[in-house]
Design a protein around this motif. Structure first.
Motif, short mmCIF file in Angstrom:
data_model
loop_
_atom_site.label_atom_id
_atom_site.label_comp_id
_atom_site.label_asym_id
_atom_site.label_seq_id
_atom_site.Cartn_x
_atom_site.Cartn_y
_atom_site.Cartn_z
N ASP A 1 -53.46 -6.50 15.41
CA ASP A 1 -53.24 -5.48 14.39
C ASP A 1 -52.20 -5.91 13.37
OD1 ASP A 1 -55.02 -3.89 15.79
OD2 ASP A 1 -53.43 -3.05 17.03
N ALA A 2 -51.58 -7.07 13.54
CA ALA A 2 -50.53 -7.53 12.61
C ALA A 2 -51.15 -7.74 11.23
CB ALA A 2 -49.89 -8.81 13.10
N GLN A 3 -50.54 -7.16 10.24
CA GLN A 3 -51.00 -7.31 8.88
C GLN A 3 -50.29 -8.49 8.24
OE1 GLN A 3 -53.35 -5.46 7.34
NE2 GLN A 3 -53.68 -4.29 9.19
N ALA A 4 -50.96 -9.11 7.31
CA ALA A 4 -50.34 -10.18 6.53
C ALA A 4 -49.23 -9.57 5.69
CB ALA A 4 -51.37 -10.86 5.65
N GLN A 5 -48.32 -10.39 5.26
CA GLN A 5 -47.24 -9.92 4.41
C GLN A 5 -47.82 -9.23 3.18
OE1 GLN A 5 -44.00 -9.93 4.86
NE2 GLN A 5 -44.14 -10.91 6.85
N PRO A 6 -47.32 -8.04 2.82
CA PRO A 6 -47.86 -7.37 1.65
C PRO A 6 -47.65 -8.22 0.40
CG PRO A 6 -45.90 -6.23 2.44
CD PRO A 6 -46.22 -7.32 3.42
N MET A 7 -48.65 -8.17 -0.45
CA MET A 7 -48.57 -8.94 -1.70
C MET A 7 -47.57 -8.29 -2.63
SD MET A 7 -52.55 -9.86 -2.36
CE MET A 7 -52.16 -10.59 -3.93
N GLN A 8 -46.89 -9.11 -3.39
CA GLN A 8 -45.96 -8.60 -4.39
C GLN A 8 -46.76 -7.95 -5.51
OE1 GLN A 8 -42.70 -8.56 -4.11
NE2 GLN A 8 -42.85 -9.55 -2.13
N PRO A 9 -46.29 -6.81 -6.07
CA PRO A 9 -47.04 -6.20 -7.16
C PRO A 9 -47.10 -7.13 -8.35
CG PRO A 9 -44.94 -5.07 -6.80
CD PRO A 9 -45.09 -6.10 -5.72
N ALA A 10 -48.23 -7.12 -9.01
CA ALA A 10 -48.40 -7.97 -10.19
C ALA A 10 -47.46 -7.49 -11.29
CB ALA A 10 -49.84 -7.90 -10.67
N ALA A 11 -46.99 -8.42 -12.07
CA ALA A 11 -46.10 -8.08 -13.18
C ALA A 11 -46.88 -7.25 -14.19
CB ALA A 11 -45.56 -9.34 -13.83
N THR A 12 -46.26 -6.18 -14.65
CA THR A 12 -46.93 -5.35 -15.64
C THR A 12 -46.88 -6.05 -16.98
OG1 THR A 12 -44.88 -4.18 -16.07
CG2 THR A 12 -46.37 -3.20 -14.45
N MET A 13 -47.93 -5.87 -17.74
CA MET A 13 -47.98 -6.51 -19.05
C MET A 13 -47.06 -5.75 -19.99
SD MET A 13 -51.94 -7.58 -19.50
CE MET A 13 -51.60 -8.36 -21.05
N GLN A 14 -46.08 -6.40 -20.49
CA GLN A 14 -45.15 -5.79 -21.41
C GLN A 14 -45.24 -6.51 -22.75
OE1 GLN A 14 -41.35 -6.12 -19.56
NE2 GLN A 14 -41.78 -4.52 -18.07
N GLN A 15 -45.03 -5.74 -23.79
CA GLN A 15 -45.07 -6.31 -25.12
C GLN A 15 -43.76 -7.06 -25.35
OE1 GLN A 15 -45.88 -3.36 -28.01
NE2 GLN A 15 -46.74 -4.79 -29.45
N PRO A 16 -43.83 -8.26 -25.92
CA PRO A 16 -42.61 -9.01 -26.19
C PRO A 16 -41.66 -8.20 -27.07
CG PRO A 16 -44.54 -10.39 -26.56
CD PRO A 16 -45.03 -9.00 -26.30
N VAL A 17 -40.38 -8.47 -26.94
CA VAL A 17 -39.36 -7.71 -27.66
C VAL A 17 -39.52 -7.82 -29.17
CG1 VAL A 17 -36.87 -7.53 -28.04
CG2 VAL A 17 -37.76 -7.99 -25.75
N ASN A 18 -39.85 -8.99 -29.69
CA ASN A 18 -39.94 -9.18 -31.13
C ASN A 18 -41.39 -9.15 -31.62
OD1 ASN A 18 -40.70 -11.52 -29.97
ND2 ASN A 18 -39.36 -12.87 -31.15
N ALA A 19 -42.25 -8.35 -30.98
CA ALA A 19 -43.65 -8.27 -31.37
C ALA A 19 -43.80 -7.45 -32.65
CB ALA A 19 -44.48 -7.64 -30.27
N VAL A 20 -44.75 -7.85 -33.47
CA VAL A 20 -45.03 -7.14 -34.71
C VAL A 20 -46.08 -6.08 -34.41
CG1 VAL A 20 -45.92 -7.40 -37.06
CG2 VAL A 20 -44.56 -9.23 -36.01
N PRO A 21 -45.83 -4.81 -34.81
CA PRO A 21 -46.82 -3.77 -34.53
C PRO A 21 -48.10 -4.02 -35.31
CG PRO A 21 -45.01 -2.89 -35.85
CD PRO A 21 -44.65 -4.30 -35.49
#
Length: 127
Positions: free
Chosen positions: A89-109
């Motif tokens: 019943d041992a489960q594998a190590q839980p996967m790390q959550p995927a990085a959320t897509m964030q808009q770069p700081v200096n992005a042009v709208p």
């Protein structure tokens, strides 16, 4: 290879001294698989693994094994040697959550989308 099942027999431990004078020990178990047609498989732990992976009757386990055959005087003998055991019943190590897509700081709208519903121009479209 991995085998999943329940331990149904624990055989008597064996030990001795090799021709070279080294002490050895072996512990055999019988596992019953959980297939539609269950099979009984006898496997063994050898040396330090005997103490590292103590198993009891009714333990439900996942055992990693190596299968090896050898010939002696025209007959073939097969050993199933365990090298790892863990609760089934041992489960594998839980996967790390995927990085959320964030808009770069200096992005042009993005430029605004034009509204074509209120066009005052006369176009030649038939609809």
């Amino acid at each position: 290879m991995e085998i999943v099942g329940k331990i149904i027999h624990v055989l008597q431990p064996q030990s001795g001294t090799s021709a070279a004078g080294n002490a050895w020990k072996k512990q055999e178990y019988v596992l019953e698989t959980e297939d539609a047609y269950p099979k009984k498989i006898c496997f063994s732990f050898f040396g330090d693994r005997v103490d590292q992976f103590p198993l009891k009757i009714n333990d439900r386990v996942r055992v990693s094994v190596d299968i090896e055959s050898r010939e002696y005087n025209g007959k073939w003998y097969t050993n199933i040697n365990g090298w790892k055991s863990e609760p089934a019943d041992a489960q594998a190590q839980p996967m790390q959550p995927a990085a959320t897509m964030q808009q770069p700081v200096n992005a042009v709208p993005a430029p605004p989308v034009p509204d074509f519903t209120q066009s005052t121009e006369n176009d030649d479209l038939p609809f």
